[in-house]
Scaffold this active site. Structure first.
Site, PDB file in Angstrom:
ATOM      1  N   ARG A   5      42.723  53.980  62.824  1.00 52.18           N
ATOM      2  CA  ARG A   5      42.572  54.284  61.680  1.00 52.18           C
ATOM      3  C   ARG A   5      41.836  53.088  60.806  1.00 52.18           C
ATOM      4  NH1 ARG A   5      43.914  58.081  63.773  1.00 52.18           N
ATOM      5  NH2 ARG A   5      45.352  59.582  63.247  1.00 52.18           N
ATOM      6  N   SER A  65      48.304  62.083  55.820  1.00 54.14           N
ATOM      7  CA  SER A  65      49.434  61.021  56.018  1.00 54.14           C
ATOM      8  C   SER A  65      49.031  59.636  54.958  1.00 54.14           C
ATOM      9  CB  SER A  65      49.117  60.315  57.451  1.00 54.14           C
ATOM     10  OG  SER A  65      49.205  61.293  58.215  1.00 54.14           O
ATOM     11  N   GLU A  83      47.518  54.280  54.632  1.00 50.97           N
ATOM     12  CA  GLU A  83      46.505  55.006  55.306  1.00 50.97           C
ATOM     13  C   GLU A  83      45.277  55.187  54.135  1.00 50.97           C
ATOM     14  OE1 GLU A  83      46.591  57.850  58.259  1.00 50.97           O
ATOM     15  OE2 GLU A  83      45.024  58.839  57.590  1.00 50.97           O
TER      16      GLU A  83
END
Ligand SMILES: Cc1cc2nc3c(=O)[nH]c(=O)nc-3n(C[C@H](O)[C@H](O)[C@H](O)COP(=O)(O)OP(=O)(O)OC[C@H]3O[C@@H](n4cnc5c(N)ncnc54)[C@H](O)[C@@H]3O)c2cc1C
Length: 337
Positions: free
Chosen positions: A163, A237, A333
């Site tokens: 990520r 998320s 994130e």
């Protein structure tokens, strides 16, 4: 250039943020003009795709929102089994994946139904069901806002990680990605081994799925677990899955023998953030309109009229609680604006 644009439909948390300035770029050449504009020079800037990975804290964005509006894709080269496909930044990611699946080109099927635009996908090296964008990434074209030049990035220069990429860290805000090229395969072994996916295919009696069946399976699983931003505001998320050292894991296992973990090598393990949040008792929690999804603890939701700061405050409470209970720091994130 437009002014006072409501970004409610441009962020999947559904926050009614007003942007002072807003510009859509349909051709890369327009960026050259834009960087000469005093509004560009004098204001804080944000490049916005589909707004599915951002949380605006305030209800007024005192600055300039730049959105790439160039869409479409084309095959630019073919070499043996590999087909090079270039997609423009403003193309809807999910639409693009569907088109590749329809064309029988392998590589992106596990990334079906991820919201957002093609231009944002390299930013955090999007990933799902055992596949990451970097696995079939070839190169991208970006506009350097400092030099005014176009630059081509190959895979190593993107510095992709879990990520993350150079665009999310060292070069944050410096480049506008205008197009991304993928190296897709005419034939390839499909990646069906990821936990949920393998289980779903088995239960559905699908033994040797084709690319379309796999894409449909991914979509079905996603729809059953994740809230649809059209009805419940969210950005997927909220936190990344933390990576911990074996020494910390060994300590935790004394109390939580069943802790799920994935070995990464080098004495490190990835632990699902959703498990930590659920164990800490936050799954399904709601305060006002800010909450934690009741089917997936990693997803923070806006049930209607939560503010960006209320959602952020909830995220910080969860972060502190997980740190206190497990000694593990959860890194967001989502891009906090
Ligand atoms: C329901 C749901 C499920 C999700 N599932 C997943 C998942 O499975 N896997 C996953 O990885 N992510 C997932 N996400 C997160 C999100 O979809 C991805 O991060 C997506 O790539 C964001 O695209 P976007 O166009 O909406 O970007 P935005 O949210 O608009 O922007 C994200 C970041 O990218 C930057 N950016 C955007 N466009 C450009 C550009 N052209 N050039 C340079 N920088 C740019 C922005 O400045 C910002 O920092 C999910 C989100 C939701 C709402």
């Amino acid at each position: 250039m437009e002014r006072f644009i409501d970004l409610k439909s441009f962020n999947t948390f559904g926050l009614p943020v007003v942007a002072n300035y807003f510009v859509r770029i349909a051709h890369s050449a327009e960026i050259k003009e834009l960087i000469e504009n005093p509004v560009f020079k004098e204001n804080r800037r944000l490049i916005l795709g589909g707004g599915s990975n951002v949380l605006f804290l305030d209800d007024f964005f005192e600055g300039l929102i730049i959105q790439m509006d160039n869409t479409g894709w084309e095959i630019i080269n073919e070499k043996d089994e590999i087909v090079y496909v270039c997609a423009r930044a403003g193309t809807d990611w999910s639409f693009f994946v569907d088109e590749m699946v329809e064309a029988g080109l392998h590589g992106l099927e596990n990334l079906s139904l991820i919201p957002g635009k093609v231009g944002a996908a390299p930013m955090q090296n999007i990933g799902a069901y055992g596949v990451e964008l970097k696995d079939c990434f070839h190169s991208l074209e970006a506009f350097d806002l400092q030099s005014g030049n176009i630059r081509v990035f190959d895979k190593p220069s993107c510095n992709f990680g879990y990520r993350s990429s150079v665009f999310k860290h060292a070069a944050r805000g410096r480049y506008i990605i205008s197009a991304v090229t993928f190296a897709l395969k005419k034939n390839a072994e499909l990646n069906t081994s990821y936990g949920n996916l393998e289980e779903y295919l088995k239960q559905s009696g699908i033994k040797n799925p084709g690319i379309k069946e796999l894409s449909e399976a991914v979509k079905t699983i996603r729809q059953s677990k994740l809230p649809d931003p059209r009805y419940v505001g969210n950005a997927g998320s909220f936190f990344k899955n933390p990576v911990v050292h074996k020494l910390l894991l060994d300590d935790l296992m004394k109390e939580y023998a069943q802790i799920p973990k994935y070995e990464l090598g080098n004495n490190t393990y990835k632990i699902p953030a959703a498990w930590l949040i659920e164990q800490a008792g936050w799954k399904g929690y709601r305060l006002g309109d800010a909450g934690v999804h009741d089917k997936q603890a990693l997803v923070l939701v806006n049930h209607g009229s939560a503010s960006g700061r209320e959602i952020f405050a909830l995220a910080m409470k969860i972060q502190l609680d997980v740190k206190t209970k497990f000694g593990i720091h959860l890194d967001p994130e989502v891009n906090i604006i």
